[in-house]
Motif scaffolding. Sequence first.
Motif, PDB file in Angstrom:
ATOM      1  N   VAL A 185       4.894  -3.017   8.197  1.00  0.00           N
ATOM      2  CA  VAL A 185       5.100  -1.595   7.941  1.00  0.00           C
ATOM      3  C   VAL A 185       6.540  -1.368   7.511  1.00  0.00           C
ATOM      4  O   VAL A 185       7.467  -1.873   8.137  1.00  0.00           O
ATOM      5  N   ALA A 186       6.687  -0.617   6.436  1.00  0.00           N
ATOM      6  CA  ALA A 186       8.010  -0.189   5.970  1.00  0.00           C
ATOM      7  C   ALA A 186       8.032   1.338   6.009  1.00  0.00           C
ATOM      8  O   ALA A 186       7.260   1.987   5.307  1.00  0.00           O
ATOM      9  N   PHE A 214       2.353  -1.749   4.465  1.00  0.00           N
ATOM     10  CA  PHE A 214       2.132  -0.311   4.405  1.00  0.00           C
ATOM     11  C   PHE A 214       3.475   0.356   4.131  1.00  0.00           C
ATOM     12  O   PHE A 214       4.378   0.277   4.961  1.00  0.00           O
ATOM     13  N   TYR A 215       3.617   0.990   2.975  1.00  0.00           N
ATOM     14  CA  TYR A 215       4.822   1.775   2.701  1.00  0.00           C
ATOM     15  C   TYR A 215       4.532   3.174   3.234  1.00  0.00           C
ATOM     16  O   TYR A 215       3.844   3.972   2.610  1.00  0.00           O
ATOM     17  N   GLU A 226      13.571  -0.622   4.113  1.00  0.00           N
ATOM     18  CA  GLU A 226      12.731  -1.545   4.877  1.00  0.00           C
ATOM     19  C   GLU A 226      11.736  -2.257   3.960  1.00  0.00           C
ATOM     20  O   GLU A 226      11.481  -3.442   4.120  1.00  0.00           O
ATOM     21  N   LEU A 227      11.174  -1.532   2.996  1.00  0.00           N
ATOM     22  CA  LEU A 227      10.237  -2.129   2.048  1.00  0.00           C
ATOM     23  C   LEU A 227      10.905  -3.255   1.268  1.00  0.00           C
ATOM     24  O   LEU A 227      10.371  -4.366   1.166  1.00  0.00           O
ATOM     25  N   ILE A 228      12.078  -2.987   0.749  1.00  0.00           N
ATOM     26  CA  ILE A 228      12.799  -3.992  -0.040  1.00  0.00           C
ATOM     27  C   ILE A 228      13.150  -5.198   0.815  1.00  0.00           C
ATOM     28  O   ILE A 228      13.061  -6.332   0.361  1.00  0.00           O
ATOM     29  N   ALA A 263       0.844  -1.188   0.000  1.00  0.00           N
ATOM     30  CA  ALA A 263       0.000   0.000   0.000  1.00  0.00           C
ATOM     31  C   ALA A 263       0.881   1.241   0.000  1.00  0.00           C
ATOM     32  O   ALA A 263       1.507   1.569   1.009  1.00  0.00           O
ATOM     33  N   LEU A 264       0.958   1.881  -1.153  1.00  0.00           N
ATOM     34  CA  LEU A 264       1.565   3.204  -1.239  1.00  0.00           C
ATOM     35  C   LEU A 264       0.507   4.203  -0.762  1.00  0.00           C
ATOM     36  O   LEU A 264      -0.661   3.835  -0.588  1.00  0.00           O
TER      37      LEU A 264
END
Length: 177
Positions: free
Chosen positions: A165-166, A132-133, A171-173, A103-104
């Motif tokens: 959560v990122a 959640f980005y 963190e997202l990657i 989720a952007l």
Amino acid sequence: MNKIAVFCSASDYIDSVYTEKAAQFGAWMGENRKWLVYGGSNRGLMETVARAAKEKGAMIMGVVPTKLEERGMVSDLLDVTFHTVNLSDRKDIMLQEADVMVALPGGVGTLDEIFHVMAGGTIGYHDKKIIFYNVNGFWDDILHFLKGLEEQRFAHHPLNNYMQVANTFEELIQLLA
């Protein structure tokens, strides 16, 4: 995780920091030969992430409701197109086709998609998570609300079973690795 569903804004009038982060994520998806599964719009962060992903080699799957087609709002970047009657069908197909959801930043439609994924997970329809980005703390208020659901025992299981959560791109990657 080769197919990543992305939920995000279709607005062209949002702060450029969100556009920059969507483009960065899309480029990463292409460089890493991921499939982008998204709503198929040619507007806002949807088009931004798709364009960046496509330019770097990603395959693009658009799940397009008839209202988008009627309004001429379908991206011309799609490699695969699923035509849906409505938004409920769109969410179901995106969930079915993707390995994970990100989720952007987005609006009411993005919230609908997020909660669709989480609700299905809580009942046991799937074991997929939503990430959640949290660009610029965009999701902070929603995350605080969700924590309150747990604290007040409105959530039967810890919500981190269904979400992550990122707060940074790194963190997202890492969560997608």
